[in-house]
Design a protein around this motif. Structure first.
Motif, PDB file in Angstrom:
ATOM      1  N   VAL A  71       0.888  -1.165   0.000  1.00 31.73           N
ATOM      2  CA  VAL A  71       0.000   0.000   0.000  1.00 31.73           C
ATOM      3  C   VAL A  71       0.925   1.213   0.000  1.00 31.73           C
ATOM      4  O   VAL A  71       1.733   1.385   0.913  1.00 31.73           O
ATOM      5  CB  VAL A  71      -0.935   0.013   1.223  1.00 31.73           C
ATOM      6  CG1 VAL A  71      -1.845   1.234   1.182  1.00 31.73           C
ATOM      7  CG2 VAL A  71      -1.779  -1.273   1.273  1.00 31.73           C
ATOM      8  N   ASP A  73       2.266   4.801   0.385  1.00 33.66           N
ATOM      9  CA  ASP A  73       1.988   6.042   1.129  1.00 33.66           C
ATOM     10  C   ASP A  73       2.036   7.238   0.173  1.00 33.66           C
ATOM     11  O   ASP A  73       2.988   7.385  -0.598  1.00 33.66           O
ATOM     12  CB  ASP A  73       3.035   6.253   2.229  1.00 33.66           C
ATOM     13  CG  ASP A  73       2.725   5.435   3.484  1.00 33.66           C
ATOM     14  OD1 ASP A  73       1.527   5.187   3.750  1.00 33.66           O
ATOM     15  OD2 ASP A  73       3.678   5.050   4.185  1.00 33.66           O
ATOM     16  N   GLN A 166      -6.831   4.785   3.648  1.00 30.40           N
ATOM     17  CA  GLN A 166      -6.559   3.952   2.481  1.00 30.40           C
ATOM     18  C   GLN A 166      -7.589   4.202   1.377  1.00 30.40           C
ATOM     19  O   GLN A 166      -8.777   4.382   1.645  1.00 30.40           O
ATOM     20  CB  GLN A 166      -6.537   2.477   2.888  1.00 30.40           C
ATOM     21  CG  GLN A 166      -5.431   2.206   3.896  1.00 30.40           C
ATOM     22  CD  GLN A 166      -5.325   0.742   4.242  1.00 30.40           C
ATOM     23  OE1 GLN A 166      -5.166  -0.108   3.371  1.00 30.40           O
ATOM     24  NE2 GLN A 166      -5.421   0.442   5.528  1.00 30.40           N
ATOM     25  N   ASN A 195      -2.276   4.856   0.482  1.00 34.21           N
ATOM     26  CA  ASN A 195      -2.564   5.270   1.856  1.00 34.21           C
ATOM     27  C   ASN A 195      -2.285   6.769   1.919  1.00 34.21           C
ATOM     28  O   ASN A 195      -1.133   7.192   1.905  1.00 34.21           O
ATOM     29  CB  ASN A 195      -1.624   4.493   2.792  1.00 34.21           C
ATOM     30  CG  ASN A 195      -1.859   4.800   4.256  1.00 34.21           C
ATOM     31  OD1 ASN A 195      -2.991   5.030   4.679  1.00 34.21           O
ATOM     32  ND2 ASN A 195      -0.779   4.793   5.050  1.00 34.21           N
ATOM     33  N   THR A 197      -1.831  10.223   3.525  1.00 33.83           N
ATOM     34  CA  THR A 197      -1.451  10.712   4.846  1.00 33.83           C
ATOM     35  C   THR A 197      -1.565  12.238   4.877  1.00 33.83           C
ATOM     36  O   THR A 197      -1.362  12.903   3.865  1.00 33.83           O
ATOM     37  CB  THR A 197       0.001  10.311   5.177  1.00 33.83           C
ATOM     38  OG1 THR A 197       0.871  10.890   4.203  1.00 33.83           O
ATOM     39  CG2 THR A 197       0.170   8.800   5.155  1.00 33.83           C
TER      40      THR A 197
HETATM   41  C1  NAG Z   1      -1.119   4.779   6.525  1.00 29.61           C
HETATM   42  O1  NAG Z   1      -0.405   5.866   7.053  1.00 29.61           O
HETATM   43  C2  NAG Z   1      -0.561   6.023   8.456  1.00 29.61           C
HETATM   44  C3  NAG Z   1       0.106   7.340   8.838  1.00 29.61           C
HETATM   45  O2  NAG Z   1       1.471   7.290   8.514  1.00 29.61           O
HETATM   46  C4  NAG Z   1       0.004   4.826   9.160  1.00 29.61           C
HETATM   47  O3  NAG Z   1      -0.198   4.952  10.550  1.00 29.61           O
HETATM   48  C5  NAG Z   1      -0.674   3.569   8.662  1.00 29.61           C
HETATM   49  O4  NAG Z   1      -0.074   2.429   9.218  1.00 29.61           O
HETATM   50  C6  NAG Z   1      -0.610   3.492   7.150  1.00 29.61           C
HETATM   51  N1  NAG Z   1      -1.395   2.351   6.678  1.00 29.61           N
HETATM   52  C7  NAG Z   1      -0.965   1.533   5.745  1.00 29.61           C
HETATM   53  C8  NAG Z   1      -1.869   0.428   5.374  1.00 29.61           C
HETATM   54  O5  NAG Z   1       0.123   1.651   5.176  1.00 29.61           O
END
Ligand code: NAG
Ligand code: NAG
Length: 290
Positions: A71, A73, A166, A195, A197
Motif C-alpha cells: 500500500v 503512502d 486507504q 494510503n 497521509t
Molecule cells: C497509513 O499511514 C498512516 C500514517 O502514517 C500509518 O499509521 C498507517 O499504518 C498506514 N497504513 C498503511 C496500510 O500503510
C-alpha cells in the motif's frame, strides 16, 4: 501491393496495441514495477460499462500473480505520476508503446475510500473523480496524444482536503478509435493501492459507483472521433463538491497545473467551468468547497 501490405501491418499492430498502467511515482519517486498496483498479464480492454470488470479490471483479464500487497503512502496534496506501457514485459523499440497512436481518447483518475486497500472485493465502492484530460479542441489533440509524447506518464495531484486513510486509485484511458457504436470504446484501467497521509479531511466528495458511472449512450463513450470536434464531453460529469480551479482565459496549461494546489473557495463556479471547458482540456479537481 505495397500499400495493401502496409495497411495489413498497421491493422495487425493496432489490433494488439493495448496498454497497462503498471507503475506509480509519488512526488517523482518511483515506487517500483507493479508495486501496489493490480495489473493483469493481458493488456486488452474492457468494453462493457455494466461489467464489474470496469472497476479495477482483473475479471476477463486475470491479474498477474501474486497481486502486490503493498500500500503506497501518498501525502495529501502530492503529485503522482502513473506510467503506462503496452505490455507488462515491455520490449524496447516497440512502436506501440505506451499505446498505439490510433487509440485516442481521454484519461481519467478516481479515488475510492476503502478500509483495506489490499481487499480484492471492489464491488460497491464509491468513487470520486480527481483528474481528467480530454480533447484540446484548438489542435484536436487528445490526452492519449499527450501520454504518448510523455512516454507513458500521466501526472496529476492527490487532493489535500480529503480524509487520510486507504484508497484505491482507479486510473483509466478510454480509447475511442472504434467508438462510433456501443460497445466499441475501449476502457483500460488498473487500480493502485494507496494510503493518503496528512489529509485535512475537511471535504467529502460526491461519489459515483462503478459500474454505473458510465453508460453506452454517453456522448463521450459513443462518438465518432473521425471528424473535427467542437467539444468532447468526458464521461461522468464532475460532481462539484469542491473545487479550486485557479485559472483565467489567458493562463497556459503549465501555469494552470502549478496553480491548483490551494484549497480556497471559488465563486461563480459554473461560469468558470464553462470558460475552462472551452479553454482547457485538462482539469484537476481539488476538494475545497461544497
Ligand atoms: C497509513 O499511514 C498512516 C500514517 O502514517 C500509518 O499509521 C498507517 O499504518 C498506514 N497504513 C498503511 C496500510 O500503510
Ligand atoms: C459539441 O459538438 C457537436 C458536434 O460538433 C455539436 O453538435 C454540439 O452542439 C456541441 N455541443 C456543445 C455544447 O458545444
Amino acid at each position: 501491393m505495397k500499400v495493401v501490405s502496409l495497411t495489413a501491418a498497421a491493422l495487425a499492430g493496432s489490433a494488439s496495441a493495448h496498454t497497462i498502467f503498471q507503475k506509480l511515482y509519488v512526488n517523482g519517486v518511483d515506487q517500483g514495477q507493479l508495486t501496489g498496483i493490480r495489473a493483469p498479464d493481458y493488456d486488452g480492454p474492457i468494453t462493457d460499462v455494466t461489467s464489474n470488470d470496469i472497476i479495477c479490471n482483473g475479471g476477463i483479464n486475470p491479474y498477474h500473480q501474486p497481486v502486490s500487497q503493498a500500500v503506497i503512502d501518498v501525502p495529501a496534496g502530492a503529485t503522482v505520476t502513473a506510467e503506462w506501457h503496452h505490455t507488462l514485459d515491455q520490449q524496447p523499440n516497440d512502436p506501440t508503446d505506451p499505446i498505439d497512436a490510433s487509440h485516442k481518447g481521454p484519461i481519467i483518475s478516481y479515488l475510492a475510500k476503502v478500509q483495506d486497500a489490499t481487499d480484492m472485493d471492489v464491488t460497491g465502492l464509491q468513487w470520486f473523480k480527481i483528474y481528467e484530460d480530454g480533447l484540446t479542441v484548438s489542435d484536436q489533440t487528445w490526452a492519449v496524444d499527450r501520454l504518448i509524447a510523455n512516454k507513458g506518464k500521466v501526472t496529476f495531484q492527490i487532493p489535500s482536503c480529503i480524509e487520510s486513510g486507504q484508497y484505491l486509485l482507479r486510473h483509466e484511458i478510454i480509447a475511442l478509435h472504434a467508438a462510433s457504436s456501443y460497445p466499441g470504446a475501449q476502457f483500460y484501467m488498473e487500480c493502485a493501492q494507496i494510503n493518503i497521509t496528512g489529509g485535512s479531511g475537511s471535504k467529502s466528495p460526491a461519489t459515483v459507483p462503478f459500474p454505473g458511472a458510465y453508460h453506452g449512450t454517453d456522448p463521450g463513450i459513443k462518438i465518432n472521433i473521425y471528424q473535427t470536434l467542437n467539444n468532447y464531453t468526458i464521461p461522468d460529469e464532475f460532481h462539484a463538491l469542491c473545487e479550486d480551479l485557479v485559472f483565467s482565459a489567458t493562463e497556459s496549461r503549465k501555469s494552470h497545473q502549478t496553480s491548483v494546489n490551494s484549497c480556497s473557495d471559488r465563486g461563480a463556479f459554473p461560469e468558470k467551468k464553462m470558460m475552462y471547458q472551452t479553454t482547457y482540456d485538462k482539469r484537476q479537481f481539488l476538494l475545497s468547497s461544497v
